[in-house]
Design a protein around this motif. Structure first.
Motif, PDB file in Angstrom:
ATOM      1  N   THR A 163      -3.516   6.372   8.071  1.00  0.00           N
ATOM      2  CA  THR A 163      -4.601   7.014   8.804  1.00  0.00           C
ATOM      3  C   THR A 163      -4.411   8.517   8.674  1.00  0.00           C
ATOM      4  N   ASP A 164      -5.264   9.285   9.324  1.00  0.00           N
ATOM      5  CA  ASP A 164      -5.069  10.730   9.332  1.00  0.00           C
ATOM      6  C   ASP A 164      -5.400  11.256  10.724  1.00  0.00           C
ATOM      7  N   GLU A 165      -5.064  12.514  10.942  1.00  0.00           N
ATOM      8  CA  GLU A 165      -5.250  13.080  12.277  1.00  0.00           C
ATOM      9  C   GLU A 165      -6.722  13.100  12.691  1.00  0.00           C
ATOM     10  N   ALA A 166      -7.624  13.353  11.752  1.00  0.00           N
ATOM     11  CA  ALA A 166      -9.051  13.385  12.086  1.00  0.00           C
ATOM     12  C   ALA A 166      -9.522  12.015  12.585  1.00  0.00           C
TER      13      ALA A 166
ATOM     14  N   LEU B 200       0.828  -1.203   0.000  1.00  0.00           N
ATOM     15  CA  LEU B 200       0.000   0.000   0.000  1.00  0.00           C
ATOM     16  C   LEU B 200       0.859   1.250   0.000  1.00  0.00           C
ATOM     17  N   GLY B 201       0.443   2.239  -0.754  1.00  0.00           N
ATOM     18  CA  GLY B 201       1.034   3.564  -0.667  1.00  0.00           C
ATOM     19  C   GLY B 201       0.031   4.486   0.000  1.00  0.00           C
TER      20      GLY B 201
ATOM     21  N   PRO C 169     -10.792  -2.161   2.218  1.00  0.00           N
ATOM     22  CA  PRO C 169     -11.424  -1.007   1.551  1.00  0.00           C
ATOM     23  C   PRO C 169     -10.544  -0.489   0.404  1.00  0.00           C
ATOM     24  N   LEU C 170     -10.532  -1.232  -0.693  1.00  0.00           N
ATOM     25  CA  LEU C 170      -9.630  -0.969  -1.813  1.00  0.00           C
ATOM     26  C   LEU C 170      -9.804   0.419  -2.432  1.00  0.00           C
ATOM     27  N   ASP C 171     -10.999   0.937  -2.395  1.00  0.00           N
ATOM     28  CA  ASP C 171     -11.277   2.191  -3.087  1.00  0.00           C
ATOM     29  C   ASP C 171     -11.462   3.372  -2.147  1.00  0.00           C
ATOM     30  N   ASP C 172     -10.990   3.236  -0.903  1.00  0.00           N
ATOM     31  CA  ASP C 172     -11.084   4.318   0.076  1.00  0.00           C
ATOM     32  C   ASP C 172      -9.668   4.791   0.397  1.00  0.00           C
TER      33      ASP C 172
ATOM     34  N   GLY D  60      -5.255   3.990   2.381  1.00  0.00           N
ATOM     35  CA  GLY D  60      -4.082   3.720   1.570  1.00  0.00           C
ATOM     36  C   GLY D  60      -4.434   3.497   0.114  1.00  0.00           C
ATOM     37  N   LEU D  61      -3.379   3.457  -0.691  1.00  0.00           N
ATOM     38  CA  LEU D  61      -3.511   3.245  -2.128  1.00  0.00           C
ATOM     39  C   LEU D  61      -2.951   1.864  -2.447  1.00  0.00           C
ATOM     40  N   PRO D  62      -3.833   0.890  -2.711  1.00  0.00           N
ATOM     41  CA  PRO D  62      -3.388  -0.485  -2.942  1.00  0.00           C
ATOM     42  C   PRO D  62      -2.469  -0.613  -4.161  1.00  0.00           C
TER      43      PRO D  62
END
Length: 175
Positions: A46-49, A41-42, A152-155, A159-161
């Protein structure tokens, strides 16, 4: 290793927590550790939110591990109800992996799940392709349940699979 100090995460911890998680799961810094997702994954882990939301949620806890005042690891525990808790976001600074901190974080998470959520079982999901990590959890007493869950491949928040073949396997342990 100096003994780590464990404490619950607070909103002020989020910037440092976010840097730690990203460094252990993504990019070249993650490759310094023995376990990472950087080849699968690229993008972000996660993010701060999302981290702020976890901290604010009474059904979750993020435990931080600090060694000599430096954030070196974390783990999330979430109450799933009916005696089940979820272990996630297990993170150890890549430069400190293979030193026993991951085991201590799991122990702390299991104790938190039992005391705070009265959990009798803990489950987690791991990307199927991460065989070394699955084997490591099995050595900690977790067992594959045979259940899989979609990734969650498209979320992009997760991450970017680099492959569309990603899915989670479920592991469980009786506490």
């Amino acid at each position: 290793m100096t003994a780590p100090v464990f404490r619950p995460a607070a909103p002020d911890d989020v910037p440092a927590l976010h840097r730690l998680v990203e460094s252990a799961y993504r990019g070249d810094s993650a490759k310094a550790g023995w376990t990472h997702e950087a080849d699968l994954l690229g993008g972000q882990r996660t993010d701060e939110a999302e981290l702020l939301g976890m901290i604010a949620d009474a059904s979750r806890a993020i435990l931080l591990a600090e060694i000599d005042g430096v954030l070196t690891g974390c783990v999330q525990v979430a109450d799933q109800g009916e005696g089940l808790a979820y272990l996630g976001l297990l993170t150890v600074d890549p430069a400190r992996q293979a030193g026993g901190l991951g085991r201590l974080l799991i122990d702390a998470a299991e104790a938190e799940a039992a005391s705070r959520f009265v959990a009798t079982r803990m489950e987690m999901t791991v990307i199927r392709q991460r065989a070394e990590l699955i084997a490591w959890y099995e050595r900690r007493g977790y067992r594959l349940t045979g259940e899989t869950r979609p990734f969650p491949l498209d979320d992009e928040r997760f991450g970017l699979p680099r492959t569309r073949e990603l899915e989670f396997v479920v592991l469980e342990k009786t506490l």
